[in-house]
Design a protein around this motif. Structure first.
Motif, PDB file in Angstrom:
ATOM      1  N   VAL A   8      76.965  -6.086  -7.536  1.00  0.00           N
ATOM      2  CA  VAL A   8      76.062  -5.872  -8.905  1.00  0.00           C
ATOM      3  C   VAL A   8      75.730  -7.093  -9.020  1.00  0.00           C
ATOM      4  O   VAL A   8      75.859  -7.770  -9.796  1.00  0.00           O
ATOM      5  N   TYR A  42      64.726   2.659  -4.892  1.00  0.00           N
ATOM      6  CA  TYR A  42      65.519   1.330  -3.876  1.00  0.00           C
ATOM      7  C   TYR A  42      65.089   1.301  -3.068  1.00  0.00           C
ATOM      8  O   TYR A  42      65.763   2.668  -2.396  1.00  0.00           O
ATOM      9  N   ALA A 160      69.689   1.187 -10.334  1.00  0.00           N
ATOM     10  CA  ALA A 160      70.624   0.790  -9.203  1.00  0.00           C
ATOM     11  C   ALA A 160      71.858   1.729  -9.351  1.00  0.00           C
ATOM     12  O   ALA A 160      72.808   1.970  -8.693  1.00  0.00           O
ATOM     13  N   LEU A 174      74.137  -5.735  -4.283  1.00  0.00           N
ATOM     14  CA  LEU A 174      72.521  -4.646  -5.469  1.00  0.00           C
ATOM     15  C   LEU A 174      72.394  -5.340  -6.381  1.00  0.00           C
ATOM     16  O   LEU A 174      72.702  -5.639  -7.262  1.00  0.00           O
ATOM     17  N   ASP A 176      70.062  -5.185  -9.800  1.00  0.00           N
ATOM     18  CA  ASP A 176      69.544  -4.812 -10.059  1.00  0.00           C
ATOM     19  C   ASP A 176      68.600  -4.386 -11.667  1.00  0.00           C
ATOM     20  O   ASP A 176      68.749  -5.782 -11.896  1.00  0.00           O
TER      21      ASP A 176
END
Ligand code: TXA
Ligand code: MG
Length: 343
Positions: A8, A42, A160, A174, A176
């Motif tokens: 992340v 997302y 997220a 990912l 965020d």
């Protein structure tokens, strides 16, 4: 699965760090999966020209292969390179709404892999407005195939944490960038046939689009409960795990809450505007009275309520008007109990 460690990275939503974006773009070019924020929800991105990479999206989401994905681009010129023709209506809508929460379905060009279109003759394309999405597409130098970053059939993610709840360990990366602004998925317009069709209502009201390109064929998903003619709209969709019931009026919802309360059920009530709350519920959630703000909050509220392990969520519907079409569509889907997988 899960078989991956999901990395992340926090990014400034307005001014994303170049190095982070470059790393994520490198991942995409190498065939990896990257979840990223758009202004709607997302997305779960892969190289849209690489069938193997796109196949990983379907695997991570558990998405049926017959449900095509949207290609995200960074300009109108990029979009034109992916379609067989770019009709005047596409030009008008792209000039007015791109970058933004509008997806156009058009005849595909040979560049588009079959897996993106689920073997069909058309491709869906969107130029998102979110700076992180734009930076990522530009850095990758590719169209990015991206459905919403949730397990198939579940609620779309608007932050997220929602993405991780569904896909932790199933995706590589990912980004965020905080909560999304529009909160519900893009408006999808099909321009591939003789008349334009509204396949999915979204943040841009259909009446606005009609003022630009004329009458849209609308499939009134709300009135008659039939599915929209878009593969992804055929199924249960956008649904929390907690059973959800919807009501047109507050008194009807209040009666139901009393009934469920008598049975010892633990319920949440999501009401519209400043209705007097004279009913039985553990959790009471007042919702905004404008469609934009309602849309921004909707999935967050449903995700949060879903964490409480309640027996039932009761929702009072907003008015049955054009401006509320998208919100009502999502609420209808969230309370549908057909059990096929969606997108
Ligand atoms: O706001 C959005 O559109 C988000 C963000 C990430 O861009 N994406 C999104 O993707 O909602 P997805 O896959 O969850 O929903 C796309 C919808 C599905 O219902 C799919 O069936 C439909 O668009 N779709 C995709 N390609 C299509 C095509 N060629 N013809 C008709 N419908 C299509
Ligand atoms: Mg989806």
């Amino acid at each position: 699965m899960p078989d991956t460690v999901t990395k992340v990275w926090f990014v400034d939503p307005d001014l994303p760090d170049r190095e982070v974006i470059e790393q994520a773009a490198e991942f995409l070019r190498a065939g990896g999966l990257v979840a990223f924020p758009t202004e709607t929800v997302y997305g779960l991105g892969a190289n849209g020209l690489d069938p193997t990479a796109v196949a990983r999206i379907y695997e991570a989401k558990g998405r049926p292969a017959r449900n095509p994905v949207i290609l995200h681009v960074a300009s109108i010129a990029d979009a034109e390179s992916l379609v067989a023709n770019w009709p005047p209506a596409a030009r008008l809508l792209a000039e007015r709404y791109w970058p933004g929460p509008l997806t156009l379905v058009l005849p595909r060009s040979d560049r588009v892999p079959d897996i993106v279109t689920a073997g069909g003759p058309t491709v869906a394309i969107r130029h998102p407005a979110h700076p992180v999405a734009q930076a990522l597409i530009r850095a990758a130098g590719l169209p990015i195939a991206a459905p919403s970053a949730n397990r198939s059939g579940e609620l779309s993610p608007t932050c997220a944490e929602h993405v991780l709840r569904g896909l932790d360990g199933r995706i590589d990366f990912l980004l965020d960038g905080g909560p999304t602004s529009a909160g519900i998925e893009s408006t999808v317009i099909d321009l591939s046939g003789p008349v334009p069709r509204l396949l999915r209502p979204g943040p841009i009201p259909p009446s606005e689009i009609e003022s630009i390109i004329g009458v849209l064929t609308r499939v009134d998903a709300i009135a008659d409960d039939t599915a929209l003619p878009s593969p992804g709209m055929l199924d249960r969709h956008y649904a929390p795990r907690t059973p959800l019931e919807r009501f047109e009026t507050f008194p009807a919802m209040a009666d139901r809450s009393v009934e469920l309360g008598r049975d010892g059920k633990r319920i949440a009530m999501v009401f519209f505007g400043n209705t007097a709350v004279d009913a039985t519920a553990i959790v009471r959630v007042p919702m905004p009275e404008t469609p934009g703000e309602y849309g921004t909050r909707l999935y967050g509220v449903l995700h949060d309520l879903d964490q409480l392990g309640l027996d039932r969520i009761l929702i009072q519907m907003p008015p049955a008007t054009d401006e509320w079409l998208a919100v009502r569509d999502r609420l209808r889907r969230a309370s549908s109990h057909a059990c096929a997988a969606g997108s």
